[in-house]
Design an enzyme around this catalytic site. Structure first.
Site, PDB file in Angstrom:
ATOM      1  N   ARG A  95       0.914  -1.176   0.024  1.00  0.00           N
ATOM      2  CA  ARG A  95      -0.093   0.067  -0.050  1.00  0.00           C
ATOM      3  C   ARG A  95       0.783   1.205   0.035  1.00  0.00           C
ATOM      4  O   ARG A  95       0.948   1.781  -0.979  1.00  0.00           O
ATOM      5  CB  ARG A  95      -1.028   0.020   1.373  1.00  0.00           C
ATOM      6  CG  ARG A  95      -2.066   0.850   0.912  1.00  0.00           C
ATOM      7  CD  ARG A  95      -1.923   2.483   1.564  1.00  0.00           C
ATOM      8  NE  ARG A  95      -1.224   2.495   2.902  1.00  0.00           N
ATOM      9  CZ  ARG A  95      -0.834   3.708   3.270  1.00  0.00           C
ATOM     10  NH1 ARG A  95      -0.752   4.828   2.464  1.00  0.00           N
ATOM     11  NH2 ARG A  95      -0.168   4.014   4.490  1.00  0.00           N
ATOM     12  N   CYS A 127       5.006   9.747  -0.043  1.00  0.00           N
ATOM     13  CA  CYS A 127       3.447  10.044   0.392  1.00  0.00           C
ATOM     14  C   CYS A 127       3.305  11.082  -0.945  1.00  0.00           C
ATOM     15  O   CYS A 127       3.909  12.213  -1.061  1.00  0.00           O
ATOM     16  CB  CYS A 127       2.924  10.836   1.663  1.00  0.00           C
ATOM     17  SG  CYS A 127       1.504  11.377   1.708  1.00  0.00           S
ATOM     18  N   HIS A 147       9.542   7.151   8.292  1.00  0.00           N
ATOM     19  CA  HIS A 147      10.296   6.913   6.667  1.00  0.00           C
ATOM     20  C   HIS A 147      11.724   7.585   6.967  1.00  0.00           C
ATOM     21  O   HIS A 147      12.194   8.070   7.794  1.00  0.00           O
ATOM     22  CB  HIS A 147       9.354   8.052   5.906  1.00  0.00           C
ATOM     23  CG  HIS A 147       8.159   7.820   5.461  1.00  0.00           C
ATOM     24  ND1 HIS A 147       7.751   7.395   4.350  1.00  0.00           N
ATOM     25  CD2 HIS A 147       7.094   7.495   6.148  1.00  0.00           C
ATOM     26  CE1 HIS A 147       6.516   6.944   3.956  1.00  0.00           C
ATOM     27  NE2 HIS A 147       5.884   7.128   5.197  1.00  0.00           N
TER      28      HIS A 147
END
Lengths: 300, 300
Positions: A15, A240, A209
């Site tokens: 995802r 993102c 991250h």
């Protein structure tokens, strides 16, 4: 040094990782990857997201993917949804776990889901009510819990208030996410220590991250604070689309290697995990940021 | 979380970093880089090494570099030497600080300096005696203090014995180096805690590589153990020609960024440091592994 005996690694590659790839990855390849990941010992996975295909075209086949995978009874497959509409799409598939997301930063939340933070929370409260009636597990992610790409450092008290709110709404798991990879180990330690001290029934997870190279340093700080659940993405894929400058997630293989080296059990077969990265490689144009797939002859 | 107010970053890029570059970097460019680094606030630097040019041709101009730089009175410029011959070459230049190196692993030491560990120590004992008579500062690096590329995990007791030996020989600073970047934060914490408990007069420093992505996680563990001195290399340049698989050092800019974000003073000007990386870029064929020079608009 306060270390647990085991940790849970939550794979978000299918995802959070894949959603940033510009070339569409064929549905059967996504299914193949998720099936392979299910055999590594990974117990929880964000498999797809039900977001508007206009904004995240890579996830337009979420339903087909979710219905196409061989569901292992020992794996929890989660679908991310941004709002009530996503919920309606998600329950058309065989979904037992949902991953909801709201940004601590209003500016980020507006970019991410076109709603203010408060609108999002109201919207998600309705989703949780419906989902709970269907016995669905609720993972509640607080994005930009440390830093916002637009507003800068995020107020820890606001995030802690949001943790309490998520608990009240009935979340089963609350994730504090460093969406842009800008948190530092001290900030991570302090926020997780404070969040854990709230003693929520919901478990508390960490999502990092590696934009500034601090993902694993932040994992160490979170471990120290008492966190035992960590998101990661194979190969370090990720980012993102609505957070400028965000680089990939903590790489699953690096995280697993580090844990195993410290004698911390993950339940994951390292070699099988590396094999999953090979499956992924032909479908990404990026240089994978994880380290372990580059090191020859390493063992874990 | 046990964090100090300030740390000392020791820049090893001009030596450990550059020595691995296959194309010869012109002497004047090395001098330009060292001069620029001297203006960033860095207080200590491994500037050159006096090793046989057959083995490390990049360092053949060590004398010219050392004599060509503008020596800032606030910076300690160190020259690495592997043995007595190196010492004889080094003192022909204006050297006040020497960096000696011996591998904890015999197999590595044989490859690195063509002597057994014990031969190296005997040889370095003579060097230290001579150097002490000349009031030269002795930095004593124990290479492969955690892992050896040939022998695997290194026995912590052996390393601690070597620390005591270095202290006895008169070292001013003892560096525990993870030459191949294979140590994990738990191992780092435990070894440094044990080394610091020996309460040597010599200061204890840490030297990490990022092969397995663990450099900054290891820095966090060393900080927790009480270490306040860290080697780093701008851009994350580095490796070891005699340690197969070793990747670059901890990147100075990433380390400095992390420290500043945690409110720990390094005395280093971050923007000036990034400018030094720009000086270096035209002379390396590698993709620099540090993260911070890639992040647009970051501040520290």
């Amino acid at each position: 040094m306060n270390l647990p005996d085991k940790v849970e690694i939550i794979e978000v590659g299918p995802r959070d990782g894949i959603q940033n790839e510009s070339n569409f990855i064929p549905t059967e390849k996504k299914i193949e990857l998720i099936n392979a990941l299910s055999k590594t010992g990974i117990k929880r996975m964000e498999a797809v997201s039900f977001v508007h295909p206009k904004y995240v075209p890579q996830m337009k086949d979420a339903k087909e993917v979710l219905n196409g995978i061989e569901k292992s009874p020992s794996v929890q497959y989660m679908a991310l949804i941004p709002n009530e509409k996503g919920y309606d799409r998600a329950i058309e598939s065989d979904v037992h776990s949902l991953s909801l997301v709201v940004g601590a930063s209003d500016s980020f939340n507006l970019k991410n889901v076109k709603m203010s933070r408060e609108q999002s929370i109201t919207n998600l409260a309705t989703v949780i009510k419906k989902a709970k009636a269907n016995d669905i597990f609720i993972r509640y992610s607080i994005a930009t819990a440390f830093w916002c790409p637009f507003e800068g450092k995020v107020d820890a008290d606001l995030v802690l208030k949001m943790v309490e709110e998520a608990e009240m709404l009935g979340a089963d798991e609350i994730v504090l996410a460093d969406t842009i990879g800008r948190a530092n180990p001290k900030q991570v330690f302090e926020l997780f220590q404070a969040a854990l001290s709230l003693k929520t029934k919901a478990s508390i997870s960490a999502h990092f991250h590696d934009t500034y190279g601090l993902a694993l340093g932040n994992v160490m700080a979170a471990l120290e604070a008492g966190v035992t659940r960590f998101d990661a993405s194979i190969g370090g894929l990720g980012g993102c689309p609505f957070a400028p400058g965000a680089a990939g997630n903590a790489a699953t293989e690096d995280l697993v290697f580090m844990m195993h080296e410290m004698g911390i059990d993950t339940g994951i077969d390292f070699e099988q995990l590396l094999a999953c990265i090979e499956l992924l490689k032909p479908y990404t144009n990026r240089e994978l940021t994880g380290h372990l797939h580059k090191v020859k002859g390493c063992q874990s």
